[in-house]
Design a protein around this motif. Structure first.
Motif, PDB file in Angstrom:
ATOM      1  N   SER A 106       0.824  -1.199   0.000  1.00 31.27           N
ATOM      2  CA  SER A 106       0.000   0.000   0.000  1.00 31.27           C
ATOM      3  C   SER A 106       0.866   1.260   0.000  1.00 31.27           C
ATOM      4  N   GLY A 107       0.571   2.168  -0.895  1.00 28.95           N
ATOM      5  CA  GLY A 107       1.323   3.418  -0.984  1.00 28.95           C
ATOM      6  C   GLY A 107       2.710   3.240  -1.573  1.00 28.95           C
ATOM      7  N   GLY A 108       3.019   2.042  -2.057  1.00 26.72           N
ATOM      8  CA  GLY A 108       4.336   1.782  -2.626  1.00 26.72           C
ATOM      9  C   GLY A 108       5.387   1.390  -1.602  1.00 26.72           C
ATOM     10  N   PHE A 109       4.981   1.301  -0.332  1.00 28.29           N
ATOM     11  CA  PHE A 109       5.918   0.914   0.724  1.00 28.29           C
ATOM     12  C   PHE A 109       6.096  -0.602   0.729  1.00 28.29           C
ATOM     13  N   PRO A 110       7.292  -1.081   1.079  1.00 24.55           N
ATOM     14  CA  PRO A 110       7.519  -2.525   1.107  1.00 24.55           C
ATOM     15  C   PRO A 110       6.812  -3.191   2.276  1.00 24.55           C
ATOM     16  N   HIS A 111       6.315  -4.388   2.007  1.00 30.29           N
ATOM     17  CA  HIS A 111       5.803  -5.223   3.085  1.00 30.29           C
ATOM     18  C   HIS A 111       6.121  -6.677   2.771  1.00 30.29           C
ATOM     19  N   VAL A 112       5.972  -7.508   3.786  1.00 28.26           N
ATOM     20  CA  VAL A 112       6.322  -8.924   3.688  1.00 28.26           C
ATOM     21  C   VAL A 112       5.103  -9.729   3.249  1.00 28.26           C
ATOM     22  N   ASP A 113       5.321 -10.642   2.304  1.00 30.96           N
ATOM     23  CA  ASP A 113       4.287 -11.562   1.858  1.00 30.96           C
ATOM     24  C   ASP A 113       4.755 -12.976   2.198  1.00 30.96           C
ATOM     25  N   PHE A 114       4.303 -13.474   3.349  1.00 25.73           N
ATOM     26  CA  PHE A 114       4.739 -14.788   3.816  1.00 25.73           C
ATOM     27  C   PHE A 114       4.208 -15.939   2.956  1.00 25.73           C
ATOM     28  N   SER A 115       3.246 -15.683   2.082  1.00 23.11           N
ATOM     29  CA  SER A 115       2.782 -16.758   1.206  1.00 23.11           C
ATOM     30  C   SER A 115       3.865 -17.137   0.194  1.00 23.11           C
ATOM     31  N   ARG A 116       4.869 -16.280   0.036  1.00 25.44           N
ATOM     32  CA  ARG A 116       5.988 -16.558  -0.870  1.00 25.44           C
ATOM     33  C   ARG A 116       7.090 -17.365  -0.194  1.00 25.44           C
ATOM     34  N   GLY A 117       7.051 -17.441   1.126  1.00 24.72           N
ATOM     35  CA  GLY A 117       8.057 -18.183   1.867  1.00 24.72           C
ATOM     36  C   GLY A 117       8.408 -17.484   3.169  1.00 24.72           C
ATOM     37  N   PRO A 118       9.386 -18.030   3.904  1.00 19.84           N
ATOM     38  CA  PRO A 118       9.769 -17.454   5.201  1.00 19.84           C
ATOM     39  C   PRO A 118      10.862 -16.396   5.066  1.00 19.84           C
ATOM     40  N   CYS A 119      11.036 -15.633   6.122  1.00 20.62           N
ATOM     41  CA  CYS A 119      12.149 -14.689   6.220  1.00 20.62           C
ATOM     42  C   CYS A 119      13.317 -15.417   6.878  1.00 20.62           C
ATOM     43  N   THR A 120      14.497 -15.269   6.299  1.00 19.24           N
ATOM     44  CA  THR A 120      15.685 -15.914   6.868  1.00 19.24           C
ATOM     45  C   THR A 120      16.507 -14.950   7.713  1.00 19.24           C
ATOM     46  N   PHE A 121      16.038 -13.733   7.864  1.00 15.99           N
ATOM     47  CA  PHE A 121      16.701 -12.713   8.675  1.00 15.99           C
ATOM     48  C   PHE A 121      18.139 -12.470   8.207  1.00 15.99           C
ATOM     49  N   CYS A 122      18.316 -12.410   6.907  1.00 15.05           N
ATOM     50  CA  CYS A 122      19.657 -12.231   6.324  1.00 15.05           C
ATOM     51  C   CYS A 122      20.161 -10.786   6.415  1.00 15.05           C
ATOM     52  N   ARG A 123      19.278  -9.849   6.691  1.00 17.78           N
ATOM     53  CA  ARG A 123      19.585  -8.423   6.807  1.00 17.78           C
ATOM     54  C   ARG A 123      19.921  -7.739   5.484  1.00 17.78           C
ATOM     55  N   ALA A 124      19.684  -8.397   4.356  1.00 18.78           N
ATOM     56  CA  ALA A 124      19.964  -7.772   3.059  1.00 18.78           C
ATOM     57  C   ALA A 124      19.133  -6.500   2.882  1.00 18.78           C
ATOM     58  N   CYS A 125      17.893  -6.515   3.338  1.00 15.68           N
ATOM     59  CA  CYS A 125      17.036  -5.332   3.210  1.00 15.68           C
ATOM     60  C   CYS A 125      17.582  -4.166   4.032  1.00 15.68           C
ATOM     61  N   VAL A 126      18.059  -4.467   5.230  1.00 14.76           N
ATOM     62  CA  VAL A 126      18.618  -3.431   6.105  1.00 14.76           C
ATOM     63  C   VAL A 126      19.851  -2.810   5.461  1.00 14.76           C
ATOM     64  N   GLU A 127      20.727  -3.653   4.938  1.00 19.26           N
ATOM     65  CA  GLU A 127      21.973  -3.179   4.337  1.00 19.26           C
ATOM     66  C   GLU A 127      21.744  -2.406   3.046  1.00 19.26           C
ATOM     67  N   ALA A 128      20.663  -2.717   2.325  1.00 16.32           N
ATOM     68  CA  ALA A 128      20.400  -2.052   1.048  1.00 16.32           C
ATOM     69  C   ALA A 128      19.775  -0.672   1.210  1.00 16.32           C
ATOM     70  N   CYS A 129      19.173  -0.405   2.353  1.00 16.37           N
ATOM     71  CA  CYS A 129      18.450   0.857   2.548  1.00 16.37           C
ATOM     72  C   CYS A 129      19.414   2.031   2.712  1.00 16.37           C
ATOM     73  N   ARG A 130      19.234   3.029   1.865  1.00 14.13           N
ATOM     74  CA  ARG A 130      20.068   4.239   1.915  1.00 14.13           C
ATOM     75  C   ARG A 130      19.384   5.376   2.672  1.00 14.13           C
ATOM     76  N   HIS A 131      18.183   5.115   3.199  1.00 10.84           N
ATOM     77  CA  HIS A 131      17.376   6.187   3.772  1.00 10.84           C
ATOM     78  C   HIS A 131      17.131   6.054   5.272  1.00 10.84           C
ATOM     79  N   GLN A 132      17.862   5.167   5.931  1.00 15.31           N
ATOM     80  CA  GLN A 132      17.782   4.954   7.377  1.00 15.31           C
ATOM     81  C   GLN A 132      16.374   4.593   7.860  1.00 15.31           C
ATOM     82  N   ALA A 133      15.618   3.839   7.054  1.00 12.25           N
ATOM     83  CA  ALA A 133      14.276   3.428   7.448  1.00 12.25           C
ATOM     84  C   ALA A 133      14.291   2.183   8.340  1.00 12.25           C
TER      85      ALA A 133
END
Length: 170
Positions: free
Chosen positions: A56-83
């Motif tokens: 919604s609104g173009g913000f990222p969200h998790v869709d667990f129907s695609r699978g689990p989160c492995t907590f790899c932190r790739a999303c955290v490391e990729a963010c340039r905006h301190q979100a």
């Protein structure tokens, strides 16, 4: 006070207008996240599990129907905006989610199924034998990481995973 909801909230069954998608792990509080996130999709594009989607609104969200989160932190490391909270900012879990099992659970209906419990690496879902030979699944909150593995494997989609209400209050 009159509250208005948009079409997407209505179609999701969010009549109160307070539900939101599950943000990626280690996201800052909702208000702060939506202020900082530039909707650049960097976190979405680097997710190795492909569970982050444009919501919604173009913000990222998790869709667990695609699978689990492995907590790899790739999303955290990729963010340039301190979100996201960085490991230095918090020692808390990746997120606080409310995980529950609905009445559509096969095991609750007397059909032998333990898919969610078998998939749970932390043994956060346990089955308690009830009268009549049925087993009732129970989520042990303090063991649950919120990875979504149980949601991904449930044949009847009986797992409900929602943002913890404390996370939504911000």
């Amino acid at each position: 006070m009159k509250r208005t909801i948009n079409r997407a909230q209505f179609l999701r069954g969010d009549i109160s207008g307070t539900r939101q998608g599950i943000r990626p792990p280690w996201s800052k509080a909702e208000a702060q996240f939506t202020d900082l996130c530039q909707r650049c999709e960097d976190c979405i594009s680097v997710c190795p599990e492909r569970i982050l989607v444009k919501g919604s609104g173009g913000f990222p969200h998790v869709d667990f129907s695609r699978g689990p989160c492995t907590f790899c932190r790739a999303c955290v490391e990729a963010c340039r905006h301190q979100a996201f909270n960085t490991p230095q900012e918090t020692e808390a879990a990746a997120w606080e989610l409310d995980v529950s099992i609905t009445e559509s659970c096969l095991s609750l209906r007397g059909i032998v199924c333990r898919s969610c419990g078998d998939a749970c690496e932390t043994a956060a879902i346990r089955f308690q034998l009830k009268t009549g030979g049925r087993s009732a699944p129970q989520v042990i909150d303090h063991l649950c990481t919120g990875c979504g593995e149980c949601f991904a494997v449930c044949p009847s989609r009986a797992i409900s995973i929602l943002p913890n209400q404390r996370d939504c209050a911000a």
